[in-house]
Design an enzyme around this catalytic site. Structure first.
Site, mmCIF file in Angstrom:
data_model
loop_
_atom_site.group_PDB
_atom_site.id
_atom_site.type_symbol
_atom_site.label_atom_id
_atom_site.label_comp_id
_atom_site.label_asym_id
_atom_site.label_seq_id
_atom_site.Cartn_x
_atom_site.Cartn_y
_atom_site.Cartn_z
ATOM 1 N N ASP A 96 24.420 13.858 36.734
ATOM 2 C CA ASP A 96 24.613 14.305 38.106
ATOM 3 C C ASP A 96 24.610 15.825 38.213
ATOM 4 O OD1 ASP A 96 25.172 14.427 40.764
ATOM 5 O OD2 ASP A 96 27.267 13.865 40.573
ATOM 6 N N ASP A 305 19.670 17.491 43.459
ATOM 7 C CA ASP A 305 20.766 16.641 42.994
ATOM 8 C C ASP A 305 20.241 15.357 42.358
ATOM 9 O OD1 ASP A 305 23.087 15.270 42.603
ATOM 10 O OD2 ASP A 305 23.664 15.149 44.698
#
Ligand SMILES: *[C@@H]1O[C@H](CO)[C@@H](O)[C@H](O)[C@H]1NC(C)=O
Ligand SMILES: *[C@@H]1O[C@H](CO)[C@@H](O)[C@H](O)[C@H]1NC(C)=O
Ligand SMILES: *[C@@H]1O[C@H](CO)[C@@H](O)[C@H](O)[C@H]1NC(C)=O
Ligand SMILES: *[C@@H]1O[C@H](CO)[C@@H](O)[C@H](O)[C@H]1NC(C)=O
Ligand SMILES: *[C@@H]1O[C@H](CO)[C@@H](O)[C@H](O)[C@H]1NC(C)=O
Length: 427
Positions: A96, A305
């Site tokens: 992440d 992201d």
């Protein structure tokens, strides 16, 4: 690499912190990077999308979460195997780039979500050490950390859609298996999560935060691996999970060669997200600018992201873009399907013949997106939906669907992100 192998041997036989630290300095001296394998992980019929939220982004992402619940196809994470402790216990964590904390579900569980593999047990690790709350800088790098009466550093870390991990910050050995097969270990601070809730599924044992903040994996490892830089190549949705791709850390992770384009990272008060500037997206040859005639373009209007699946765009830009995509597809979209919601979807027996989209990032970095990156088949036969959604925020997200089949490098020291078209299934 020999160095790190030696280090690992020494690490395994070491049982006290001082020895492991001694060994760590061996790795530090070598200052080499390394690569690990990534596993594609799609759950077409389970957990809702996990959206990022942190600090002042919380509200924005909660809104996005509502907007996204219709994109049931919009799931997909990439997992990385690491081990914590001595002897090592394996953890598969979501990679992440939109958050910082590295954490794993940890025994004893006050409230953990269901997990197939055994949870991390600090009692079985000789290297686990809670960090002292009062004297530790790292404890206070998380603004939600509080000291317990016994001077333990308790943390709370939240994501979008209400996902949350709560637990204790601890120092522990993290071991990676390099693509050459060698184990490589470091000491890091991670979250031993005793209370974890939200949209995680039973194969996700925690999360590897790779954002730009001080507590992230890359910030912690940077000095030992030749710099704060890493790159990843993500495989497309519905790739056979046995096909792994690659993530590289430190020196050697640079994205080089023909066809590399780069854009500048925009520094903002929030150090976690990798902000970049998107000037517009072309649909075929037609440019749709990010800003309209009444706005000015602001620097850092998107962030990249890997933990959010779709591209999420401010409403005005999103609407203009969708109009143009519709214009250029010679088919009628599916309308009024409650299961699909408001997204732009088409039904076809073959692969969708959509236009090429080109994301124009600041500095001339043009990133071409084919239907593999822009139209994701939801779990409905022959249906393809535009893998984008909108937000009321004026900052958008460049999610992981659009990142597949690109080698993407983040160099925090130089402040650039680089893209290189790559078949990530053949890396
Ligand atoms: C700190 O965490 C421990 C373990 O999860 C918990 O038992 C304790 O209540 C927490 N203390 C505070 C002040 O949050
Ligand atoms: C665990 O988290 C939930 C949700 O935030 C909270 O209601 C509960 O009190 C927490 N439990 C412990 C033991 O911290
Ligand atoms: C967008 O903003 C930039 C910079 O403020 C400006 O030069 C440009 O004309 C704007 N684009 C449109 C379509 O208005
Ligand atoms: C430009 O975008 C803003 C917000 O993104 C919106 O409020 C405004 O109506 C738009 N203007 C035009 C001319 O489309
Ligand atoms: C765009 O956002 C609005 C408001 O959040 C939402 O109602 C709508 O469904 C979204 N559109 C798409 C295609 O996601």
């Amino acid at each position: 690499m020999t160095n790190t192998a030696t280090f690992h041997t020494c690490f395994v036989i070491a049982s006290i912190l001082s020895i492991s630290l001694l060994c760590l300095s061996t790795t530090k001296a070598s200052n080499e990077g390394f690569s690990v394998e990534l596993i594609r992980h799609d759950h077409p019929s389970h957990s809702p999308l996990m959206n990022k939220a942190f600090g002042r982004f919380m509200r924005q992402f909660n809104e996005i979460d509502t907007a996204q619940s219709a994109i049931t196809a919009g799931k997909g994470h990439h997992l990385m195997k690491v081990s914590f402790g001595n002897p090592p216990q394996d953890i598969y964590g979501i990679i992440d780039t939109g958050s910082d904390l590295v954490w794993a579900q940890c025994l004893p569980c006050d409230n953990c979500y269901k997990q197939i593999n055994p949870k991390f047990d600090p009692q079985k690790s000789s290297t686990f050490k809670e960090i002292p709350c009062d004297k530790s800088k790292q404890c206070h790098q998380l603004d939600t950390a509080v000291c317990s009466s016994s001077n333990v550093c308790n943390y709370t870390y939240g994501y979008g859609g209400g996902s949350l991990t709560q637990g204790v910050l601890a120092q522990e050995a993290i071991t990676f298996t390099s693509t050459q097969g060698q184990p490589i270990s470091y000491n890091i601070v991670f979250g031993c999560g005793h209370n974890n809730t939200g949209t995680f599924n039973d194969q996700e044992m925690g999360l590897i935060g790779l954002g730009g903040g001080p507590i992230s994996l890359i910030s912690q490892l940077g000095d030992s691996i030749g710099g704060k830089k890493f790159s990843h190549c993500l495989t497309p949705f519905y790739t056979d999970p046995h096909i792994t791709s690659k993530m590289s850390f430190g020196s050697g992770s640079e994205v080089l060669g023909d066809g590399v384009v780069s854009t500048t990272l925009v520094a903002k008060q929030d150090k976690t997200p990798y902000f970049v500037t998107l000037e517009g997206i072309s649909v075929g040859n037609t440019l749709v600018p990010f800003n309209n005639s009444t706005q000015t373009l602001s620097k850092g209007n998107m962030f990249i992201d890997s933990g959010t699946p779709p591209i999420i765009l401010p409403e005005d830009f999103y609407n203009r873009l969708v109009v143009e995509v519709r214009n250029q597809i010679q088919m009628e979209p599916i309308e009024n399907d409650p299961e699909l919601g408001p997204q732009l979807c088409y039904k076809t027996d073959k692969n969708l013949e959509g236009p090429i989209l080109t994301a124009h990032f600041d500095g001339g970095a043009d990133v071409e997106l084919t239907p593999t990156q822009t139209f994701i088949p939801p779990p409905k036969d022959g249906v393809f939906c535009l893998s984008m959604t909108n937000t009321t925020s004026d900052v958008g997200i460049y999610g992981n669907f659009a990142q597949v089949n690109y080698l993407i490098g983040f160099d925090l020291d130089k402040g650039v992100v680089s893209f290189k078209q790559t078949d990530c299934t053949k890396q």
